[in-house]
Design an enzyme around this catalytic site. Structure first.
Site, PDB file in Angstrom:
ATOM      1  N   LEU A   1       0.821  -1.226  -0.098  1.00 21.76           N
ATOM      2  CA  LEU A   1      -0.084  -0.088  -0.085  1.00 21.76           C
ATOM      3  C   LEU A   1       0.662   1.144   0.055  1.00 21.76           C
ATOM      4  CD1 LEU A   1      -2.983  -1.145   2.178  1.00 21.76           C
ATOM      5  CD2 LEU A   1      -3.040  -0.997  -0.257  1.00 21.76           C
TER       6      LEU A   1
ATOM      7  N   ASP B   1      -0.348 -10.031  -5.790  1.00 23.89           N
ATOM      8  CA  ASP B   1       1.075  -9.442  -5.609  1.00 23.89           C
ATOM      9  C   ASP B   1       1.076  -7.985  -6.047  1.00 23.89           C
ATOM     10  OD1 ASP B   1       3.606  -9.586  -4.609  1.00 23.89           O
ATOM     11  OD2 ASP B   1       4.311 -10.326  -6.629  1.00 23.89           O
TER      12      ASP B   1
ATOM     13  N   GLY C   1       7.997  -4.777 -10.287  1.00 25.12           N
ATOM     14  CA  GLY C   1       6.550  -4.626  -9.756  1.00 25.12           C
ATOM     15  C   GLY C   1       5.339  -4.159 -10.356  1.00 25.12           C
TER      16      GLY C   1
END
Length: 417
Positions: free
Chosen positions: A65, A306, A325
């Site tokens: 987050l 993920d 990512g």
């Protein structure tokens, strides 16, 4: 006031109402009556959605987050709203924050920031101080502050003795260690899966051995120490085989796979698009087939998005400089439903609670409300207008989708997309 979910099909093999089309009454955060064509209470709010299915609320075992520290990539408030609109009623939050979530104070902050949201959080405490791999963090204190497990996000533990001590220590309070598996010395400066694609494109490769060697080592340590181990985001066929063998020997090990590794292979790297730079790297079609097989035979316990928001400034650069990512919450259901059976996806998106020993989400009269609404009807494509995250970096953009998330209900929160 009572809310009625009208004519929904329950998808929950553990429920007596599995695959039945029923009405569900929700009142005060509790499931009331369940049945066909139930009489409507006075002043009821009726939610009737075409072709709606309802399952136990989805649970994601790996979400970043950002906040505190990386709010430019994502905030807790927006991240939880994104999770809710994506069908997730509970998420495990990774300790990739600044400061690192390696103490009770940071966990208290996370809980405070997440209070009152439709989607609940379960923080993961860092396994080592600063996630640096040098000394164990304050594991027991964090467990008392609400940490459900301990791990250093996307960092393999170099020190085998420290990892052994961690497995032993957490047994005193029934803790679980998360072990991302990658040997840095074998990874080197690699960026993508070592193989034909990497060679053709001239990109430095990361051999699947880098993952498999550490999976094998950690399983040996688990056999020696006992305890509970979860291996997140397996990506290679050999890794799946190693976990399958360990489970057959009776070891208390669980594992997950990321959505991206179930729907993509390293073939998408042809255009050097940094959206596909992930950790672990995308691997071959053979590996993907092994991951599918691992889901079907329950070697792989759960699926995770993920979800890892990354600032655009760290992606819009040369491939070798780009950060690994991708966001994954919004695209999870649609892209999975395009390649895997509905009931299998629901099973793997709800299995995280059992792994962690958390109370199950039950669809029965008197149970706490914890539900996800979705449909498998319709096909489409995952596009940018479906992204709610602050970060727009999405590896699954352009992929075919099936169905969509219709909403969630948890406690007294009801959100319909």
């Amino acid at each position: 006031m009572t809310t009625v979910l009208k004519s929904v099909t329950i998808v929950d093999p553990k429920s007596a109402y599995h695959l039945q089309c029923v009405d569900i009454h929700l009142h005060g955060g509790v499931i009331g009556a369940i049945g066909e064509n139930l009489p409507l209470p006075q002043e009821a709010q009726v939610i009737e959605l075409p072709h709606a299915n309802v399952s136990p609320g989805w649970f994601d075992t790996s979400v970043v987050l950002g906040e505190p520290g990386y709010e430019a990539a994502e905030t807790i408030t927006n991240g939880l709203k994104t999770a809710a609109s994506s069908g997730f009623t509970e998420i495990m939050v990774q300790p990739l924050t600044l400061p690192v979530a390696d103490n009770a104070a940071v966990l208290h902050l996370l809980h405070q920031k997440a209070s009152g949201q439709a989607t609940a959080i379960h923080p993961i405490g860092a396994l080592t101080m600063g996630s640096a791999g040098q000394a164990l963090a304050e594991l027991y204190d964090m467990q008392q502050a609400g940490a459900v497990a301990f791990g250093d996000y996307k960092k393999g533990m170099k020190n085998a003795n420290l990892f052994k001590i961690a497995l032993q220590y957490v047994q005193d309070f029934n803790g679980r260690v998360l072990a991302y598996c990658e040997d840095d010395t074998l990874r080197g400066n690699g960026m993508v899966n070592e193989g034909i694609t990497a060679t053709r494109l001239g990109l430095k490769g990361i051999p699947s051995l880098a993952e498999e060697l550490q999976v094998a080592r950690n399983l040996f340590l688990l056999e020696y120490t006992g305890g509970a181990l979860h291996i997140p985001t397996l990506s290679s066929a050999k890794s799946v085989a190693l976990v399958r063998e360990a489970k057959a020997r009776g070891l208390n090990v669980t594992c997950s796979v990321a959505v991206a590794h179930l729907v993509l292979t390293d073939a998408v790297l042809e255009n050097f698009d940094t959206r596909y730079k992930l950790s672990p790297p995308l691997r071959t079609a053979h590996d993907r087939e092994a991951l599918w097989e691992g889901l079907h035979d329950n070697t792989i316990d759960c699926i995770t998005t993920d979800h890892h928001p990354v600032d655009i400034e760290y992606k819009k650069v040369e491939f070798d400089l780009a950060q690994e990512g991708s966001i994954g919450l919004e695209s999870a259901w649609g892209t999975l439903a395009a390649v895997l059976p509905m009931e299998l996806i629901v099973e793997k998106l709800t299995a995280g609670r059992e792994i962690l020993g958390l109370p199950p989400a039950v669809i029965a009269p008197g149970a706490a409300v914890n539900l996800t609404l979705f449909t498998t009807e319709g096909t489409g494509t995952f596009t940018t207008d479906q992204i709610h995250s602050t970060s727009k970096n999405a590896a699954l953009l352009g992929l075919p989708t099936r169905g969509k998330v219709l909403g969630i209900a948890r406690d007294k929160h009801i959100i319909v997309n």
